[in-house]
Scaffold this active site. Structure first.
Site, PDB file in Angstrom:
ATOM      1  N   LYS A  24      41.886  36.502  34.661  1.00  0.00           N
ATOM      2  CA  LYS A  24      42.838  37.965  34.519  1.00  0.00           C
ATOM      3  C   LYS A  24      44.235  37.862  32.902  1.00  0.00           C
ATOM      4  O   LYS A  24      44.398  38.278  32.212  1.00  0.00           O
ATOM      5  CB  LYS A  24      43.788  38.250  35.671  1.00  0.00           C
ATOM      6  CG  LYS A  24      42.520  38.663  36.488  1.00  0.00           C
ATOM      7  CD  LYS A  24      43.905  39.197  38.316  1.00  0.00           C
ATOM      8  CE  LYS A  24      42.664  38.868  39.378  1.00  0.00           C
ATOM      9  NZ  LYS A  24      41.368  39.826  38.536  1.00  0.00           N
ATOM     10  N   GLY A  64      37.844  43.105  42.535  1.00  0.00           N
ATOM     11  CA  GLY A  64      36.710  43.481  44.133  1.00  0.00           C
ATOM     12  C   GLY A  64      37.600  43.259  44.716  1.00  0.00           C
ATOM     13  O   GLY A  64      37.236  44.559  46.390  1.00  0.00           O
ATOM     14  N   ASN A  65      38.967  42.939  45.880  1.00  0.00           N
ATOM     15  CA  ASN A  65      39.137  42.946  47.176  1.00  0.00           C
ATOM     16  C   ASN A  65      40.221  43.926  46.323  1.00  0.00           C
ATOM     17  O   ASN A  65      40.894  44.813  47.691  1.00  0.00           O
ATOM     18  CB  ASN A  65      40.906  41.897  46.813  1.00  0.00           C
ATOM     19  CG  ASN A  65      41.447  42.299  45.591  1.00  0.00           C
ATOM     20  OD1 ASN A  65      42.415  43.000  45.504  1.00  0.00           O
ATOM     21  ND2 ASN A  65      41.510  40.848  45.378  1.00  0.00           N
ATOM     22  N   LYS A 112      33.957  40.712  35.038  1.00  0.00           N
ATOM     23  CA  LYS A 112      34.922  42.104  34.494  1.00  0.00           C
ATOM     24  C   LYS A 112      35.897  41.755  33.954  1.00  0.00           C
ATOM     25  O   LYS A 112      37.082  43.112  33.066  1.00  0.00           O
ATOM     26  CB  LYS A 112      34.985  42.972  35.619  1.00  0.00           C
ATOM     27  CG  LYS A 112      35.971  42.358  36.561  1.00  0.00           C
ATOM     28  CD  LYS A 112      36.820  43.481  37.718  1.00  0.00           C
ATOM     29  CE  LYS A 112      37.989  43.252  37.761  1.00  0.00           C
ATOM     30  NZ  LYS A 112      38.093  41.856  38.767  1.00  0.00           N
ATOM     31  N   LYS A 139      28.438  29.205  37.805  1.00  0.00           N
ATOM     32  CA  LYS A 139      29.441  31.263  38.787  1.00  0.00           C
ATOM     33  C   LYS A 139      28.344  31.342  40.437  1.00  0.00           C
ATOM     34  O   LYS A 139      26.703  31.454  40.196  1.00  0.00           O
ATOM     35  CB  LYS A 139      28.966  32.088  37.851  1.00  0.00           C
ATOM     36  CG  LYS A 139      29.736  32.908  38.492  1.00  0.00           C
ATOM     37  CD  LYS A 139      30.789  33.827  37.626  1.00  0.00           C
ATOM     38  CE  LYS A 139      31.442  34.850  38.407  1.00  0.00           C
ATOM     39  NZ  LYS A 139      33.469  34.651  38.235  1.00  0.00           N
TER      40      LYS A 139
END
Ligand code: ADP
Ligand code: MG
Length: 322
Positions: free
Chosen positions: A264, A9-10, A206, A122
């Site tokens: 991740k 996202g960043n 994601k 979330k």
């Protein structure tokens, strides 16, 4: 080679930046500059986050007086795929003249009985005081929870089972296209009792969707690109040390925060365990160097990696004229 790449996202919006269009377009240009060299030599699939963008759209929708009820989360997710997909598509087309690039809307199948729906965790959308949060929960059927001293809506984060459009993505890849897909982890859908797809109010991670997709596409490598050069041991302490190479088992012995590095690490471990291929976590700008073996945290079954020649070691050498 076929490489599946997740953009954090960043990569699109750095911490503290305003979510303005020009800010994000400038970031997309930076991302595409880092990825275009890989796209020039490999089949690539790009997935991306959408957290800040979906937050902006949720806020707009919630305050739009023309709407009876705000747009649901699946619809907002599809909107962000269109917007971010458009930015990436155009920048990639400009960087690779003549190359076909596709940005597709896509859905991620989750299970209706995933336990995540029973304990939504979330945080999404706006912040409220407690009374307003309870009022909205009653009105809209939301689950709300305290987030520090404010209240927010929470939705479930079910496990991705399959990217519904996997075959289409494969078709596009084999025809030479760069594919941008699975934005925000894909729009979460379930298959109902009639066998029809139906959007659900949830958020799929994601990075986990990326590993499910990379597996299904039989990718040679998966890269999870973010804003740190390596996964670190003792992150954030003076003893922090970068991890350069690891086996999935060694990484699983460490613990990582659920809201950032955890998914991740889970995604790369899963991909390597299931496929025996290479996956890595690192900085966006280092995409090429990671594949070259000179940057990032690289995860392989044996915990070693010397560069692209190590990929597909079982593949027969190309036969050419003697
Ligand atoms: P993205 O938007 O790319 O998904 P996240 O914020 O979710 O990024 O995850 C990346 C962040 O994880 C890094 O910026 C870093 O602050 C944090 N992080 C947490 N633990 C670690 C660790 N052990 N090693 C490296 N980074 C870590
Ligand atoms: Mg993240």
């Amino acid at each position: 080679m076929r490489i599946v790449i997740a953009l954090g996202g960043n990569a699109l919006l750095q911490r503290g930046q305003r979510p303005d269009c020009d800010v994000q377009e400038a970031n997309v240009a930076r991302a595409v500059a880092a990825l275009a060299p890989l796209a020039a030599h490999h089949e690539i699939v790009i997935t991306h986050g959408n957290g800040p963008q979906v937050g902006v759209l949720a806020l707009q929708s919630a305050s739009d007086p023309h709407l009876t009820t705000p747009y649901p989360f699946d619809v907002l997710g599809a909107q962000t795929q269109g917007m971010i997909g458009y930015w990436l598509l155009q920048a990639m087309q400009n960087a690779l003249p003549g190359r076909q690039v596709a940005a597709i809307i896509n859905q991620t199948l989750v299970e209706a009985n995933d336990p995540a729906f029973q304990s939504p965790s979330k945080f999404v959308g706006e912040v409220y005081d407690e009374a307003e949060a309870h009022r909205l929960a009653e009105l809209r059927g939301w689950t709300v929870r305290p987030d520090g001293d404010v209240w927010r809506r929470v939705v479930g984060s079910p496990k991705p089972r399959r990217v519904v459009e996997t075959r289409l993505i494969r078709l596009l890849l084999t025809s030479g296209a760069v594919v941008i897909c699975a934005g925000g982890g894909g729009v979460p859908v379930i298959r109902n009792e009639q066998g029809h797809l139906e959007g659900v109010e949830a958020v799929v991670d994601k990075d986990l969707t990326t590993s499910v997709l990379a597996e299904a596409l039989e990718a040679d490598a998966m890269l999870v690109l973010t804003d740190v050069a390596n996964v670190a041991r003792h992150y954030g302490s003076p003893q922090a040390t970068p991890i350069l190479r690891a086996t999935p088992a060694a990484l699983r012995r460490e613990s990582f925060p659920a809201g950032s590095m955890g998914p991740k690490v889970e995604a790369v471990c899963r991909f390597v365990e299931v496929t025996g291929d290479m996956a890595a976590i690192g900085r966006l700008e280092d995409a090429v160097a990671i594949i070259e073996g000179t940057a990032g945290t690289v995860v392989t079954p044996a915990g070693d990696y010397g560069g692209p020649d190590d990929l597909r070691p079982g593949r027969p050498a190309p036969s050419g004229p003697a």
